[in-house]
Enzyme design. Sequence first.
Site, PDB file in Angstrom:
ATOM      1  N   SER A 117       0.823  -1.212   0.000  1.00  0.00           N
ATOM      2  CA  SER A 117       0.000   0.000   0.000  1.00  0.00           C
ATOM      3  C   SER A 117       0.859   1.264   0.000  1.00  0.00           C
ATOM      4  O   SER A 117       2.002   1.261   0.444  1.00  0.00           O
ATOM      5  CB  SER A 117      -0.911   0.019   1.237  1.00  0.00           C
TER       6      SER A 117
HETATM    7  N1  SAH Z   1      -1.008  -4.824   4.002  1.00  0.00           N
HETATM    8  C1  SAH Z   1      -0.302  -5.148   2.796  1.00  0.00           C
HETATM    9  C2  SAH Z   1      -1.111  -4.769   1.585  1.00  0.00           C
HETATM   10  C3  SAH Z   1      -1.110  -5.858   0.616  1.00  0.00           C
HETATM   11  S1  SAH Z   1      -2.309  -5.794  -0.678  1.00  0.00           S
HETATM   12  C4  SAH Z   1       1.083  -4.545   2.785  1.00  0.00           C
HETATM   13  O1  SAH Z   1       1.410  -3.773   3.705  1.00  0.00           O
HETATM   14  O2  SAH Z   1       1.882  -4.850   1.895  1.00  0.00           O
HETATM   15  C5  SAH Z   1      -3.599  -6.790  -0.033  1.00  0.00           C
HETATM   16  C6  SAH Z   1      -3.280  -8.204   0.336  1.00  0.00           C
HETATM   17  O3  SAH Z   1      -4.498  -8.804   0.750  1.00  0.00           O
HETATM   18  C7  SAH Z   1      -2.755  -9.071  -0.795  1.00  0.00           C
HETATM   19  O4  SAH Z   1      -1.544  -9.666  -0.421  1.00  0.00           O
HETATM   20  C8  SAH Z   1      -3.841 -10.123  -0.992  1.00  0.00           C
HETATM   21  O5  SAH Z   1      -3.345 -11.399  -1.355  1.00  0.00           O
HETATM   22  C9  SAH Z   1      -4.479 -10.157   0.386  1.00  0.00           C
HETATM   23  N2  SAH Z   1      -5.844 -10.682   0.423  1.00  0.00           N
HETATM   24  C10 SAH Z   1      -6.861 -10.489  -0.459  1.00  0.00           C
HETATM   25  N3  SAH Z   1      -7.955 -11.138  -0.061  1.00  0.00           N
HETATM   26  C11 SAH Z   1      -7.629 -11.786   1.089  1.00  0.00           C
HETATM   27  C12 SAH Z   1      -8.330 -12.633   1.982  1.00  0.00           C
HETATM   28  N4  SAH Z   1      -9.608 -12.996   1.787  1.00  0.00           N
HETATM   29  N5  SAH Z   1      -7.677 -13.099   3.066  1.00  0.00           N
HETATM   30  C13 SAH Z   1      -6.380 -12.771   3.304  1.00  0.00           C
HETATM   31  N6  SAH Z   1      -5.673 -11.985   2.504  1.00  0.00           N
HETATM   32  C14 SAH Z   1      -6.278 -11.484   1.408  1.00  0.00           C
END
Ligand code: SAH
Length: 225
Positions: A75
Amino acid sequence: MTMRMHLKPEAAGSGLTSQRVRDRLVERLRANGIADERVLNAIRTVPRHLFVDEVLATRAYEDTALPIGHGQTISQPWVVARMTEALMASEPKKVLEIGTGSGYQAAVLAALGLEVHTVERIGELLRIARKRFRTLGLTVRSKHDDGRIGWAENGPFDAILVTAGAPALVDALQQQLVPGGTLIAPVGAANAQSLVKLVKRADGSVDEQVLAPVVFVPLLSGIVD
Ligand code: SAH
């Protein structure tokens, strides 16, 4: 209660990944309305360049989301800061993050001295994130699962942060909040969500507030290796 992070010289960064560049990002976040000094300090401390691929490291302190593989992104720093600031307002101790991704948001929460639990559906991303936590000496409890069911065994949580967008707030997550707990999540259509803050009052009723327009990758169902 900010963690002491003892970075080896190569982890501390140099040039475009140096402390000076991290400080500059912090000043930019401050200019863009982030006021909680604890949050700014955590962002100053956590080396974001270690949460992206080496070829992107020199861009790690731009205020932008970056690809982390598997169609996912780390993000944007301002969004991490805004979500963390909204969460810190309720003085939580134990927090749950849905969507570990690179592990950066979880690392920022751990740097704030919080007890962090995080769930990721893509196994490979989680394995890499766990290595980063280990390298930095951060304690983060993590699970490979579909985060839409939360993490009931480890709950309830003072705050829950969802870092992937869904058309609506997920009920199972609200149920895993303590009375008075805060849920922060992007809600809305793909590629155009509102960052929503929900507070579950002691009597069970909820108070919802929109904090900012945001763009997140979608919250998906099921898990993958
Ligand atoms: N907080 C992260 C942002 C990553 S983007 C950071 O600091 O880098 C969002 C993430 O959510 C992705 O890795 C994606 O695989 C995950 N995601 C999407 N749907 C999900 C779910 N149902 N359960 C767990 N993770 C999920």
